[in-house]
Design a protein around this motif. Sequence first.
Motif, short mmCIF file in Angstrom:
data_model
loop_
_atom_site.label_atom_id
_atom_site.label_comp_id
_atom_site.label_asym_id
_atom_site.label_seq_id
_atom_site.Cartn_x
_atom_site.Cartn_y
_atom_site.Cartn_z
N THR A 3 0.84 -1.19 0.00
CA THR A 3 0.00 0.00 0.00
C THR A 3 0.87 1.22 0.00
O THR A 3 1.98 1.23 0.50
N SER A 4 0.37 2.28 -0.58
CA SER A 4 1.10 3.53 -0.61
C SER A 4 0.72 4.35 0.59
O SER A 4 -0.03 3.92 1.45
N ASP A 5 1.26 5.59 0.62
CA ASP A 5 0.87 6.49 1.70
C ASP A 5 -0.53 7.01 1.50
O ASP A 5 -1.03 7.77 2.28
N ASN A 6 -1.16 6.60 0.43
CA ASN A 6 -2.54 7.01 0.15
C ASN A 6 -3.44 5.79 0.22
O ASN A 6 -3.33 4.87 -0.58
N SER A 7 -4.32 5.78 1.20
CA SER A 7 -5.15 4.59 1.44
C SER A 7 -6.20 4.37 0.38
O SER A 7 -6.89 3.36 0.40
N TYR A 8 -6.32 5.29 -0.59
CA TYR A 8 -7.33 5.13 -1.61
C TYR A 8 -6.94 4.09 -2.66
O TYR A 8 -7.75 3.67 -3.45
N ILE A 9 -5.64 3.70 -2.72
CA ILE A 9 -5.17 2.89 -3.84
C ILE A 9 -4.57 1.58 -3.35
O ILE A 9 -3.70 1.55 -2.48
N ASP A 10 -5.04 0.48 -3.93
CA ASP A 10 -4.47 -0.83 -3.68
C ASP A 10 -3.48 -1.12 -4.80
O ASP A 10 -3.87 -1.43 -5.94
N VAL A 11 -2.18 -1.01 -4.52
CA VAL A 11 -1.15 -1.13 -5.55
C VAL A 11 -1.17 -2.50 -6.21
O VAL A 11 -0.94 -2.65 -7.41
N ASP A 12 -1.46 -3.53 -5.43
CA ASP A 12 -1.45 -4.90 -5.97
C ASP A 12 -2.48 -5.09 -7.08
O ASP A 12 -2.33 -5.98 -7.91
N SER A 13 -3.52 -4.30 -7.08
CA SER A 13 -4.57 -4.48 -8.07
C SER A 13 -4.37 -3.60 -9.31
O SER A 13 -5.17 -3.66 -10.24
N LEU A 14 -3.31 -2.78 -9.31
CA LEU A 14 -3.10 -1.85 -10.42
C LEU A 14 -2.64 -2.56 -11.69
O LEU A 14 -1.86 -3.51 -11.64
N GLU A 15 -3.10 -2.04 -12.83
CA GLU A 15 -2.60 -2.44 -14.13
C GLU A 15 -2.03 -1.21 -14.81
O GLU A 15 -2.28 -0.07 -14.40
N LEU A 16 -1.24 -1.45 -15.89
CA LEU A 16 -0.62 -0.33 -16.59
C LEU A 16 -1.64 0.71 -17.03
O LEU A 16 -1.42 1.92 -16.90
N LYS A 184 -4.07 9.06 -8.10
CA LYS A 184 -4.41 9.41 -6.73
C LYS A 184 -5.43 10.54 -6.68
O LYS A 184 -6.39 10.49 -5.93
N LEU A 185 -5.18 11.56 -7.49
CA LEU A 185 -6.10 12.70 -7.52
C LEU A 185 -7.50 12.28 -7.96
O LEU A 185 -8.52 12.74 -7.42
N LYS A 186 -7.56 11.39 -8.97
CA LYS A 186 -8.85 10.91 -9.45
C LYS A 186 -9.57 10.13 -8.36
O LYS A 186 -10.78 10.28 -8.14
N ARG A 187 -8.81 9.24 -7.68
CA ARG A 187 -9.42 8.43 -6.63
C ARG A 187 -9.91 9.32 -5.47
O ARG A 187 -10.99 9.11 -4.93
N ILE A 188 -9.07 10.28 -5.08
CA ILE A 188 -9.43 11.18 -3.98
C ILE A 188 -10.66 11.99 -4.37
O ILE A 188 -11.59 12.16 -3.58
N SER A 189 -10.65 12.50 -5.61
CA SER A 189 -11.79 13.28 -6.09
C SER A 189 -13.07 12.46 -6.08
O SER A 189 -14.13 12.93 -5.67
N LYS A 190 -12.95 11.20 -6.52
CA LYS A 190 -14.12 10.32 -6.55
C LYS A 190 -14.64 10.06 -5.14
O LYS A 190 -15.85 10.09 -4.88
N ASP A 191 -13.69 9.82 -4.20
CA ASP A 191 -14.10 9.57 -2.82
C ASP A 191 -14.73 10.81 -2.19
O ASP A 191 -15.69 10.72 -1.42
N LEU A 192 -14.15 11.99 -2.52
CA LEU A 192 -14.70 13.23 -1.99
C LEU A 192 -16.12 13.47 -2.52
O LEU A 192 -17.00 13.92 -1.78
N GLU A 193 -16.31 13.16 -3.81
CA GLU A 193 -17.64 13.29 -4.38
C GLU A 193 -18.62 12.38 -3.65
O GLU A 193 -19.76 12.76 -3.37
N GLY A 194 -18.15 11.16 -3.34
CA GLY A 194 -18.99 10.22 -2.61
C GLY A 194 -19.32 10.73 -1.22
O GLY A 194 -20.46 10.61 -0.74
N GLU A 195 -18.30 11.32 -0.53
CA GLU A 195 -18.52 11.86 0.80
C GLU A 195 -19.50 13.03 0.77
O GLU A 195 -20.37 13.14 1.64
N VAL A 196 -19.33 13.90 -0.21
CA VAL A 196 -20.24 15.04 -0.34
C VAL A 196 -21.67 14.56 -0.57
O VAL A 196 -22.62 15.06 0.04
#
Length: 474
Positions: A3-16, A184-196
């Motif tokens: 995992t990165s310092d950003n909990s929004y992203i699971d590195v193991d599941s990433l593809e190119l 990261k920005l996309k994931r954070i933005s998506k999560d923020l939209e969900g929170e809002v």
Amino acid sequence: MNTSDNSYIDVDSLELKDVIDINVLQSFQDNFARSMDIASVTVDVNGNPVTEPSSYTDFCMDFTHNTKIGDSRCAESHKRGGEEAARSGKPYIYRCHAGLIDFAAPILVNGKQIGTILGGQILTSVPLESDFRKTAREIGVHEEGYIKALKKVKITSEKNVEAAAEVLFIVANAFSKIGYEELKLKRISKDLEGEVLKKNLLIEESNKYNNLKTQLFSTVSHELKTPINIIYSSLQLLDSFNNGDSFILMSDTFSKYSNIMKQNCYRLIRLINNLIDMNKIEVGFFSLNLRNNDIVKVIEDIALSVVEYANLKNINLIFDTEIEEKVIAFDSEKFERIILNLLSNSIKFTKSGGNIYVNIYDENENVLISVKDTGIGIPEDMLEKIFDTFTQVDASFRRNAEGSGIGLSLVKSLVELHGGTITAQSKLGNGSEFIIKLPMKLIEDKVDTHKNESNSVNNNVEKTKIEFSDIYFT
């Protein structure tokens, strides 16, 4: 799992494709291959292409990759090259299974390899044909055609190969970092939209709840208080005739049921008053009428007014204070409700022959008011909950005592409006103690209330009857 310092992203599941725009990568790869006059392709961690080949040689495209064995060996060679580059953290130059020189630049996300950019299909010296004829036979291609294609492969210096590999490595790093930050920005933005969205839904639900609750309180006050006032007025009228001769024969029966009806009217009035006041407090429309007054005298008068009720249940009510007078700012009417409510609880839950103690202490900047009894006590797990709205101690402990579960919640709110606190101490079977801590504050008062105002607490018997309406005296 990495995992990165950003909990929004699971590195193991990433593809190119999650990190880098494949079209942008393809465009770079094509330009790189043309400018360097070498082949290039991007593969995943298993060595399988994710882009179209750029400037591939006939040697590789028409022969090596044109057989199942050759294509499989190429994928394995690409995979090993990428792994070695990722392990070393620098471009890796190597000879592929067919004998040409390739180089690998890993695409990493937080140290996790998700792909490789490859370049090569070149030579740094004249090849030995015998080695390549052997490969041709192994992978099942035409030897003479293989050798003819081999002779077209570009021969360059080792320095040029190293320079090209370094360029590819730098670009691969840049792609990794930029792509990952974008992700990261996309994931954070998506999560923020969900929170809002979630918060907006909660606000909407809260508003609906508040509107319904306000409507409920309005209905309660209108639909119940009006008929209660009518019933109560009728009872007062009947009481006025009770002294007449025509009622002499039925006076005992009349008095009995008249008192029952009165007490139930008091109970309903108390419930409605509590509900209305709770609603006012919650919406911020409840205000205190603060005056500088003698808190000791007010509480003593309240305690004395309740002695008669305590005696009816054979309970001793004892008032004591370590200070004779203490003038502070408080709302005497609201404080009357606070103390009457606490005394009502003590009388309800104390057996015949028990004691209730009302004590006042001077503690630096605060006045401490204690209402203590020798009653049945409160279970330990309920001490934090008894001040919550509609909370009641289990029926097995309450015995025959009744209540709405609103009183202590309202008491806590009224105490806190005064800037004070209230706590409970109890042990099951050994009684309870409620302690109010009230700050010693004064206000600029128009009237010195404790001297010029007659004390109305003792005079208002109706209030005591209302607060004690859920206690039945036999």
